[in-house]
Design an enzyme around this catalytic site. Structure first.
Site, PDB file in Angstrom:
ATOM      1  N   HIS A   1       0.805  -1.140  -0.112  1.00 48.79           N
ATOM      2  CA  HIS A   1      -0.009   0.011  -0.106  1.00 48.79           C
ATOM      3  C   HIS A   1       0.802   1.355   0.037  1.00 48.79           C
ATOM      4  O   HIS A   1       1.998   1.053   0.072  1.00 48.79           O
ATOM      5  CB  HIS A   1      -0.894  -0.107   1.332  1.00 48.79           C
ATOM      6  CG  HIS A   1      -1.746  -1.224   1.246  1.00 48.79           C
ATOM      7  ND1 HIS A   1      -3.234  -1.121   1.125  1.00 48.79           N
ATOM      8  CD2 HIS A   1      -1.718  -2.454   1.574  1.00 48.79           C
ATOM      9  CE1 HIS A   1      -3.846  -2.168   1.417  1.00 48.79           C
ATOM     10  NE2 HIS A   1      -2.590  -3.148   1.726  1.00 48.79           N
TER      11      HIS A   1
ATOM     12  N   LYS B   1      -8.311   1.728  -6.634  1.00 49.59           N
ATOM     13  CA  LYS B   1      -7.297   2.476  -6.384  1.00 49.59           C
ATOM     14  C   LYS B   1      -6.053   2.115  -7.125  1.00 49.59           C
ATOM     15  O   LYS B   1      -5.861   1.000  -7.343  1.00 49.59           O
ATOM     16  CB  LYS B   1      -7.113   2.630  -5.101  1.00 49.59           C
ATOM     17  CG  LYS B   1      -8.455   3.352  -4.150  1.00 49.59           C
ATOM     18  CD  LYS B   1      -7.880   3.496  -2.692  1.00 49.59           C
ATOM     19  CE  LYS B   1      -9.004   4.074  -1.929  1.00 49.59           C
ATOM     20  NZ  LYS B   1      -8.709   4.151  -0.606  1.00 49.59           N
TER      21      LYS B   1
ATOM     22  N   TYR C   1      -2.271  -1.708   8.874  1.00 52.06           N
ATOM     23  CA  TYR C   1      -0.975  -2.106   8.217  1.00 52.06           C
ATOM     24  C   TYR C   1      -0.201  -2.763   9.317  1.00 52.06           C
ATOM     25  O   TYR C   1      -0.044  -2.389  10.532  1.00 52.06           O
ATOM     26  CB  TYR C   1      -0.454  -1.201   7.492  1.00 52.06           C
ATOM     27  CG  TYR C   1      -1.025  -0.316   6.532  1.00 52.06           C
ATOM     28  CD1 TYR C   1      -1.595  -0.749   5.661  1.00 52.06           C
ATOM     29  CD2 TYR C   1      -1.040   1.279   6.823  1.00 52.06           C
ATOM     30  CE1 TYR C   1      -2.452  -0.103   4.668  1.00 52.06           C
ATOM     31  CE2 TYR C   1      -1.916   1.745   5.810  1.00 52.06           C
ATOM     32  CZ  TYR C   1      -2.613   1.272   4.723  1.00 52.06           C
ATOM     33  OH  TYR C   1      -3.251   2.074   4.045  1.00 52.06           O
TER      34      TYR C   1
ATOM     35  N   CYS D   1      -3.420   2.358  -5.832  1.00 49.00           N
ATOM     36  CA  CYS D   1      -2.454   2.085  -4.649  1.00 49.00           C
ATOM     37  C   CYS D   1      -1.802   0.707  -4.693  1.00 49.00           C
ATOM     38  O   CYS D   1      -2.373  -0.558  -5.269  1.00 49.00           O
ATOM     39  CB  CYS D   1      -3.242   2.006  -3.346  1.00 49.00           C
ATOM     40  SG  CYS D   1      -2.448   1.768  -1.891  1.00 49.00           S
TER      41      CYS D   1
ATOM     42  N   HIS E   1      -2.336  -3.521  -3.622  1.00 54.14           N
ATOM     43  CA  HIS E   1      -3.549  -3.152  -3.322  1.00 54.14           C
ATOM     44  C   HIS E   1      -4.635  -2.807  -4.452  1.00 54.14           C
ATOM     45  O   HIS E   1      -5.874  -3.286  -4.277  1.00 54.14           O
ATOM     46  CB  HIS E   1      -3.508  -1.577  -2.428  1.00 54.14           C
ATOM     47  CG  HIS E   1      -5.171  -1.600  -1.757  1.00 54.14           C
ATOM     48  ND1 HIS E   1      -5.361  -0.204  -1.247  1.00 54.14           N
ATOM     49  CD2 HIS E   1      -6.363  -2.498  -1.741  1.00 54.14           C
ATOM     50  CE1 HIS E   1      -6.595  -0.259  -0.740  1.00 54.14           C
ATOM     51  NE2 HIS E   1      -7.294  -1.539  -1.019  1.00 54.14           N
TER      52      HIS E   1
END
Length: 342
Positions: free
Chosen positions: A15, A119, A44, A121, A113
């Site tokens: 991420h 996204k 995380y 990400c 991710h």
């Protein structure tokens, strides 16, 4: 740095923090953001700052809260940044991922991710940075290349317009309704004792949620939210240890169970009273029991002045007391052996 947890892991997700602001480049800030989202804390396991420092986040023993619907069996790593990442970060990321790869004998795969979200990400080309094959496994003898790993364009738009997955219900102590009833039925089917399935989130339901969270490497807060419901979706029935299955009443009493302790004492008191009554009654009925009576005088002495009918009533009461004590203790023991209680 990396210590392999006992929980099952087969994937690592990467991420980014989506911010290049220096004052946000730390795990503490991420922790505060995630708490503001209603989570128990940082989702995380590791946060890598721009200077390459790896900061610990969520306990590695616990399931992350990082990629909705895909948290089970994963490790989550976040690199601070959106457009500006550093070579120091990538070196630390590679080192950490190599340690994870080695700990799992190359059986874990690495993913962004973006593979489970709309996204971008983690934004940077993680496959190029880590050297991954098509399945997401680390390649041996990969020569790192950190040039041109961040795409051009309006990266921020991806994070602003990406739809957020529904977090679903959040149920806690005091709630009621059909969703609580559904939660209770699911927990009960898995072997967790919720009491009566009545749609009321009471103390027993909370205890069952806590037990389920502990068994499934979740943050134990007694609140059934996104992470708990995700785990319930594919959870296996609760296993009861062999030690629990053969536990005795004495074992429970020694471990601190007040019910078991009271049961043992009540049965002992009832038995002593009954024996005393029997000895006293025997002494009145027949002189043949004199030798037995003499040896049990300390028990029979309190009942020496009782009449025959009184002793019979006393024996009957002792039987009832003993039976009630045994019944209460047996119910507690059965619950313990089947995993309904701790």
């Amino acid at each position: 740095m990396f210590k392999k947890p006992r929980r099952w892991v087969n994937k690592v997700y990467l991420h980014c923090s989506a911010s290049d602001n220096p004052k946000y480049d730390n795990a503490a800030t991420i922790d505060s953001w995630h708490k503001a989202n209603g989570w128990a804390g940082i989702g995380y396991h590791y946060y890598i700052r721009k200077d390459g420092t790896i900061e610990p986040g969520r306990d590695i023993k616990k399931t992350p809260a990082a990629q909705g619907g895909h948290n089970r069996g994963t490790i989550a790593i976040c690199c601070g940044g959106l457009k500006d990442f550093t070579e120091a970060q990538f070196k630390s990321l590679r080192k950490l991922c190599q340690e994870i790869h080695t700990a799992y004998d190359g059986k874990v795969t690495f993913h962004g991710h973006c593979e489970v979200s709309s996204k971008l990400c983690p934004v940077f080309d993680y496959r190029k940075v880590l050297g991954l094959d098509g399945a997401g496994r680390l390649l041996d003898n990969h020569q790192p290349d950190y040039r041109n790993v961040v795409p051009d364009g309006d990266i921020e738009a991806s994070f602003k317009t990406a739809p957020h997955a529904s977090r679903g219900p959040v149920l806690r102590l005091g709630d009621s309704g059909f969703m609580v009833e559904g939660l209770q039925r699911k927990l009960a089917a898995l072997g967790y004792h919720v009491g009566t399935v009545d749609g009321d989130f009471g103390a027993r339901t909370r205890a069952a949620v806590l037990a389920f969270q502990a068994d499934n490497d979740l943050i134990t807060d007694g609140i059934a939210g996104e992470m708990t419901f995700e785990a319930l979706g594919d959870a296996a029935a609760r296993e009861v240890s062999a030690k629990r299955q053969v536990a005795s009443m004495a074992d429970l009493a020694k471990s601190g169970s007040r019910i078991a302790d009271a049961s043992v004492k009540q049965v002992a008191a009832g038995a002593a009273t009954g024996i005393g009554g029997l000895v006293g009654l025997a002494g009145k009925v027949s002189g043949e029991f004199s030798s037995v009576k003499t040896s049990l005088d300390p028990i029979a002495e309190p009942f020496g002045g009782w009449g025959t009918l009184g002793l019979i009533a006393l024996i009957g009461a002792a039987v009832v007391i003993t039976w009630l004590g045994w019944k209460a203790g047996q119910a507690r023991l059965d619950d313990h052996r089947t995993g309904k209680t701790s």
